[in-house]
Write an enzyme that holds these catalytic residues in place. Structure first.
Site, mmCIF file in Angstrom:
data_model
loop_
_atom_site.group_PDB
_atom_site.id
_atom_site.type_symbol
_atom_site.label_atom_id
_atom_site.label_comp_id
_atom_site.label_asym_id
_atom_site.label_seq_id
_atom_site.Cartn_x
_atom_site.Cartn_y
_atom_site.Cartn_z
ATOM 1 N N ASP A 268 -44.402 12.683 -46.508
ATOM 2 C CA ASP A 268 -44.661 11.266 -46.740
ATOM 3 C C ASP A 268 -43.519 10.616 -47.524
ATOM 4 O O ASP A 268 -43.021 11.168 -48.507
ATOM 5 C CB ASP A 268 -45.965 11.134 -47.538
ATOM 6 C CG ASP A 268 -46.274 9.697 -47.929
ATOM 7 O OD1 ASP A 268 -46.540 8.897 -47.024
ATOM 8 O OD2 ASP A 268 -46.226 9.391 -49.141
ATOM 9 N N GLU A 303 -41.356 10.783 -42.906
ATOM 10 C CA GLU A 303 -41.479 9.328 -42.956
ATOM 11 C C GLU A 303 -40.376 8.849 -43.881
ATOM 12 O O GLU A 303 -40.289 9.287 -45.029
ATOM 13 C CB GLU A 303 -42.837 8.888 -43.504
ATOM 14 C CG GLU A 303 -42.937 7.364 -43.563
ATOM 15 C CD GLU A 303 -44.033 6.860 -44.491
ATOM 16 O OE1 GLU A 303 -44.462 5.706 -44.323
ATOM 17 O OE2 GLU A 303 -44.450 7.599 -45.406
#
Length: 611
Positions: A268, A303
């Site tokens: 993330d 990401e």
């Protein structure tokens, strides 16, 4: 086959009986292990010894698998083990000793190559009414039959409260207790493997959640003295004590792919990971995972809001990652279909169809450049073409749906005739596709932001969302903003599985299945032949796009797309060869050559066409 990842942190069953406990607490003057001989009652305290580096350790003969324990810091504060394998009563309660070797794995599964990946992002708590690993395992066959090849779980590391997205976890090694036990999670993974499905896990290495995080009290070296993040002090990957911090997270990645046999990790928001050292933390983590999983297909996905494509490689390489989420594709698609240009859609308002066409052919649109407070990039710089297989394309994901005031899916924001197109455009390109749970049946239910905070944080979240969305909600929607901390908001975000058996939902599933079968038959087998940097795209009229993806044998996958409500007259130079094979079509019907129907798309595969 039985699997265990040994690590310097946490609790380990000793070969001669009992349990060895270790805690890194360099700021503690004293540390004791509090273990609970029974399921209830007062703890027994065992003094721990410290070394010069701040490691506290002790051995407890009476402890075994299932024993509950905590650490007491300076005779004052009881805390869970930050490397707890299980916290059955929540993050503020005792941890439990786990025996990883009690689960028996099938020995034959080695994963699937990256080119076969079709991702399905899932929130375990909202995927089924029960919200458990076991209940989710019971629905995996439906996904395999659909054509999905990989399930991606939103973060399951234990976090405070009964419900939440999972990005505020505080115990990175412990599966969320409400979802199930460690063995139930392993059963979920094994069941997926038996159906030919890979399982990916979303992990958060850029911050800890604001509640239930006791590390600042006894290990402040976990946090940077010089770098900040959107959530406060950044994780310390390059300062004093950072070697142990880096090891904590690298061992975490190894733990999930070895002890739980996950087939991939999605990291993330790595743009919030600040590391001025060498090698960079991301490079070191990738190398460690590649080395530890030799002989298996284990994939690493990022990401990265800054579009750091230098982290990517089209083939598995130590230090590099297989792919990253392609926000540019989503944003250009969203603006093309809705006209929205607020916040991070700002950079896509200038000729969005042209940007969508370029993204389909070249991948990312922009590079570098953080975002300004309003959402626009500080410095819009064009990114070069990337290998398309290093990108994950999607029409929906938890961020792009859930960060809206009312959690609307893109399919609910576009004209009814265009509802299916975003999903089809994500599924049928050489990039790796991803569905968001519920999308396979055209779910109309929203996916909202929800978090079971309490006290001052609960009120701060409510006030913050009112500041951000209140005027928008009142002016544009005429309805109250959902309360993020209400269980009703969580329940509202659960797609109704029964809709998949109703007429509209069944048609959606059949469409998605047909598209994925077309991908399996025509796109996936050719991924290794895909050329790099030689794909092209053109605007056609006011609403059309034409894309050509090229292969090394002279073949070309073409997309003809009309994102408009009127029939489009198309010049001959934008028409594909008559002899090209049809791969898939949507709303095309028997339109005569030279015309593209409204809200229609057609994919064909054939020889090169000179445009």
């Amino acid at each position: 086959m039985r699997c265990k990842h040994s690590m310097p942190f946490g609790a380990e069953l000793a070969a001669g009986g009992g349990v060895d406990f270790r805690l890194w607490a360099p700021a503690a003057e004293r540390a004791e292990l509090a273990f609970y001989p029974g399921l209830a009652g007062r703890p027994v305290f065992v003094a721990a010894e410290a070394d010069k580096d701040g490691w506290w350790s002790c051995h407890v003969d009476e402890a075994t698998a299932g024993t509950l324990y905590q650490w007491r810091i300076d005779e004052d504060l009881l805390v869970p083990d930050p490397a707890s394998r299980q916290n059955p009563r929540g993050v503020n309660s005792p941890s439990a000793v786990v025996d990883p070797l009690q689960f028996e794995w099938d020995p034959t599964w080695t994963g699937r190559p990256w080119r076969e990946t079709v991702l399905y992002e899932m929130h375990v708590g909202a995927f089924t009414p029960e919200g458990t690993f076991d209940a989710a395992a019971g629905r995996l066959k439906q996904l395999a039959d659909l054509g999905v090849t990989a399930v991606e779980l939103m973060p399951i590391a234990d976090f405070p409260g009964r419900f939440g997205w999972g990005y505020d976890g505080v115990l990175p090694y412990a599966p969320k207790s409400e979802y199930g036990t460690p063995d139930e999670l392993k059963h979920f993974v094994q069941q997926a493997h038996r159906l030919g499905l890979m399982v990916f896990l979303d992990v958060v290495y850029n911050h800890f959640g604001p509640q239930g995080n006791y590390l600042p009290r006894y290990a402040p070296q976990f946090f940077s003295a010089t770098h900040d993040s959107p959530w406060g002090k950044a994780i310390n990957f390059d300062g004093e004590g950072s070697r142990t911090v880096r090891d904590f997270f690298i061992h975490n990645a190894l733990y999930w792919v070895q002890e739980y046999r996950f087939d991939g990790l999605r990291l993330d928001a790595v743009h919030a990971i600040v590391d001025d050292g060498s090698p960079h933390f991301l490079e070191e983590l990738s190398s460690a995972v590649r080395t530890a999983t030799h002989g298996r297909h284990v994939h690493l996905v990022l990401e990265n809001e800054h579009n750091g494509y230098h982290h990517l490689a089209p083939q598995p390489r130590p230090g590099r990652f297989d792919a990253q989420w392609n926000d540019d594709f989503h944003h250009a698609l969203h603006v093309s279909l809705t006209g929205e240009t607020r916040a991070y859609y700002h950079d896509y308002g200038d000729e969005p169809l042209g940007q969508l066409a370029r993204s389909l052919a070249h991948g990312m649109l922009y590079e570098g450049s953080p975002r300004k407070p309003g959402g626009a990039r500080e410095d819009v710089r064009a990114a070069p073409a990337q290998p398309l297989t290093t990108l994950v394309n999607f029409a929906h994901n938890h961020d792009q749906v859930g960060n809206r005031a009312f959690g609307e899916r893109l399919s609910e924001l576009v004209p009814s005739e265009a509802r299916e197109l975003p999903t089809l455009l994500a599924l049928l390109t050489p990039a790796i596709p991803m569905l968001f749970f519920g999308e396979e049946q055209g779910a109309s239910e929203p996916f909202l932001y929800f978090a079971d905070w309490d006290g001052e944080l609960r009120e701060a979240v409510r006030a913050g969302r009112l500041r951000e969305f209140g005027p928008l909600a009142g002016a544009d929607a005429g309805k109250p903003l959902p309360d993020a901390c209400s269980i009703d908001t969580f329940e509202t975000s659960r797609p109704d599985a029964a809709n998949g058996d109703r007429c509209a939902g069944r048609r959606w599933r059949e469409m998605v299945q047909a598209a994925l079968h077309a991908r399996r038959d025509h796109i996936t087998p050719r991924q290794g032949q895909l050329l790099h940097g030689q794909h092209t795209s053109q605007r056609v009229g006011a609403t059309g796009i034409n894309v050509q993806w090229r292969y090394d044998d002279g073949q070309m996958l073409s997309l003809e797309l009309n994102l408009g409500p009127e029939l489009l007259e198309v010049p001959e130079e934008h028409l594909g060869p008559v002899e090209a094979r049809l791969v898939f079509s949507h709303r095309w019907g028997d339109a005569p050559r030279g015309t593209w129907p409204a809200w229609a798309a057609r994919w064909t595969l054939g020889g090169e066409v000179t445009l």
